[in-house]
Design a protein around this motif. Structure first.
Motif, PDB file in Angstrom:
ATOM      1  N   ALA A 293       0.889  -1.119   0.115  1.00  0.00           N
ATOM      2  CA  ALA A 293      -0.058   0.093  -0.024  1.00  0.00           C
ATOM      3  C   ALA A 293       0.951   1.249   0.095  1.00  0.00           C
ATOM      4  O   ALA A 293       0.842   2.094  -0.870  1.00  0.00           O
TER       5      ALA A 293
ATOM      6  N   THR B 230       2.539   1.735  -3.498  1.00  0.00           N
ATOM      7  CA  THR B 230       1.483   2.130  -4.359  1.00  0.00           C
ATOM      8  C   THR B 230       1.393   3.644  -4.104  1.00  0.00           C
ATOM      9  O   THR B 230       1.116   4.460  -5.227  1.00  0.00           O
ATOM     10  N   LEU B 231       0.924   3.913  -3.037  1.00  0.00           N
ATOM     11  CA  LEU B 231       0.908   5.499  -2.666  1.00  0.00           C
ATOM     12  C   LEU B 231       2.077   6.288  -3.266  1.00  0.00           C
ATOM     13  O   LEU B 231       1.725   7.375  -3.528  1.00  0.00           O
TER      14      LEU B 231
ATOM     15  N   ILE C 123      -5.055   8.020  -9.660  1.00  0.00           N
ATOM     16  CA  ILE C 123      -5.656   7.871  -8.279  1.00  0.00           C
ATOM     17  C   ILE C 123      -6.529   6.607  -8.211  1.00  0.00           C
ATOM     18  O   ILE C 123      -6.563   5.883  -7.108  1.00  0.00           O
ATOM     19  N   TYR C 124      -7.583   6.277  -9.111  1.00  0.00           N
ATOM     20  CA  TYR C 124      -8.561   5.403  -9.214  1.00  0.00           C
ATOM     21  C   TYR C 124      -7.698   4.242  -9.152  1.00  0.00           C
ATOM     22  O   TYR C 124      -8.150   3.126  -8.118  1.00  0.00           O
TER      23      TYR C 124
ATOM     24  N   SER D  55      -6.335   3.115  -5.746  1.00  0.00           N
ATOM     25  CA  SER D  55      -7.172   2.703  -4.882  1.00  0.00           C
ATOM     26  C   SER D  55      -7.510   1.048  -5.061  1.00  0.00           C
ATOM     27  O   SER D  55      -7.584   0.454  -4.243  1.00  0.00           O
ATOM     28  N   ARG D  56      -7.658   0.890  -6.441  1.00  0.00           N
ATOM     29  CA  ARG D  56      -7.832  -0.543  -6.528  1.00  0.00           C
ATOM     30  C   ARG D  56      -6.620  -1.429  -6.139  1.00  0.00           C
ATOM     31  O   ARG D  56      -6.873  -2.538  -5.798  1.00  0.00           O
TER      32      ARG D  56
ATOM     33  N   ILE E 182      -4.408  -1.180  -3.869  1.00  0.00           N
ATOM     34  CA  ILE E 182      -4.145  -0.973  -2.435  1.00  0.00           C
ATOM     35  C   ILE E 182      -5.595  -1.794  -1.925  1.00  0.00           C
ATOM     36  O   ILE E 182      -5.153  -2.608  -0.998  1.00  0.00           O
ATOM     37  N   GLN E 183      -6.845  -1.764  -2.380  1.00  0.00           N
ATOM     38  CA  GLN E 183      -7.572  -2.569  -1.659  1.00  0.00           C
ATOM     39  C   GLN E 183      -7.539  -4.008  -2.281  1.00  0.00           C
ATOM     40  O   GLN E 183      -7.870  -4.938  -1.268  1.00  0.00           O
TER      41      GLN E 183
ATOM     42  N   SER F 263      -5.103  -5.677   0.220  1.00  0.00           N
ATOM     43  CA  SER F 263      -5.418  -5.825   1.517  1.00  0.00           C
ATOM     44  C   SER F 263      -6.047  -7.053   1.686  1.00  0.00           C
ATOM     45  O   SER F 263      -6.512  -7.713   2.792  1.00  0.00           O
TER      46      SER F 263
END
Length: 329
Positions: free
Chosen positions: A5, A8-9, A46-47, A50-51, A53-54, A57
């Motif tokens: 995460a 990725t950020l 950005i989209y 988020s994908r 990262i999720q 998880s």
């Protein structure tokens, strides 16, 4: 998961900063359409962040963070090799980096990605980074390379983003910011630029075809396409040969995407075309900064991936049924 995460950020932040610079340049010159195109690309980045990262998880167990000093050294070696070919051997930056990639992917495959990453730093203009500053940029990029490998795993252009970060941080520390050329924009000429977009689409497709169909190493595949582009662009008077070669080289990085990330050939063609468009929109900004071409390719690949998938809720895990080999570290 935390490592993936954060990585990725980090990459998303570098890309968004690069895009914001381009938006600023076009906005201040009144080119609102171009600024809007770049803003849409930033939203797609950005989209996708988020994908990723999720999705990460949902993975219950992630490998531990490991620092590899040899990879840092190989990034430095790749940077010095490409820089010497450009500055002492009078080769073009594209040709120098491509040759390093071909050699690394063919004979030093264990360190091919790190050497290729370093070669992008070596493409930096001599007036931007001297040899000591180039060494500092390579060390920064080498640390990022080995620590942030989990971010956006499998996306083409990530090596370039890593190199661009090292170059940008070092340049900002040692270079007058006025030389970043943040106010410059490019005027598009559709009669000429359509040829560039088609060439970029073909470069991305050819790179992926060489890797998956001909079983060449991903780095060597990109290197061969870049070298061919550098040698052949003089035959096409559509654009300055150096610019066309750079655009083709940039598009080849999109072709390094794993088929686990971009599955359809038409999406790779789209990513290559987007590379050409983004290259034209950002060409004067951060001029001759190493890693910029990969940063463009990374952005184009994420935008193409978004267009392939559509806007939908992120999956819990990437499909285990996908059999695509991962092209990128």
């Amino acid at each position: 998961m935390i490592i993936a995460a954060i990585s990725t950020l980090f990459f998303a932040l570098v890309i968004v900063t690069f895009i914001a610079t381009g938006i600023h340049a076009h906005w201040t010159q009144g080119s609102m359409g171009s600024a809007l195109v770049l803003a849409v690309c930033g939203a797609a980045v950005i989209y996708q962040a988020s994908r990723f990262i999720q999705s990460a998880s949902a993975v219950q167990k992630m490998p531990p963070l490991v620092f590899h000093p040899k990879e840092v050294v190989s990034v430095v070696c790749g940077a010095l090799a490409a820089a010497m070919l450009v500055r002492e051997g009078s080769l073009s930056p594209v040709m120098a980096s491509a040759l390093v990639g071909i050699a690394a992917g063919t004979w030093i495959s264990g360190y091919a990605f790190s050497l290729y990453c370093g070669s992008f730093i070596g493409m930096t203009g001599a007036w931007i980074l001297s040899y000591p500053e180039l060494l500092a940029a390579a060390l920064i990029a080498g640390v990022v390379f080995t620590l942030a490998r989990k971010g956006f795993h499998g996306m083409g252009g990530k090596l370039g983003v890593t190199a661009f970060f090292g170059v940008a941080v070092t340049a900002i520390c040692f270079l007058d910011v006025r030389y970043l050329n943040l106010e410059a924009v490019v005027v598009l000429n559709l009669d000429q630029d359509v040829g560039l977009l088609l060439a970029c689409a073909g470069a991305a497709f050819l790179t992926q075809w060489l890797h998956y169909s001909k079983r060449l190493h991903a780095v060597a595949s990109s290197g061969w396409v870049g070298l061919a582009g550098a040698l052949m662009t003089g035959l096409f008077p559509l654009l300055h040969p150096g610019l066309l070669a750079a655009a083709i080289f940039s598009a080849s990085f999109s072709g390094m995407c794993s088929t686990q990330r971009i599955r359809r050939p038409q999406t790779i063609l789209m990513a290559g075309s987007l590379c050409g468009l983004l290259f034209l929109l950002t060409e004067p900004v951060f001029f001759l900064f190493g890693g910029k071409l990969g940063t463009i390719a990374f952005t184009a690949s994420l935008v193409a991936k978004t267009m392939e998938e559509g806007i939908r809720p992120p999956p819990t895990l990437f499909s285990a049924a996908s059999r695509g080999r991962s092209s990128v570290f």
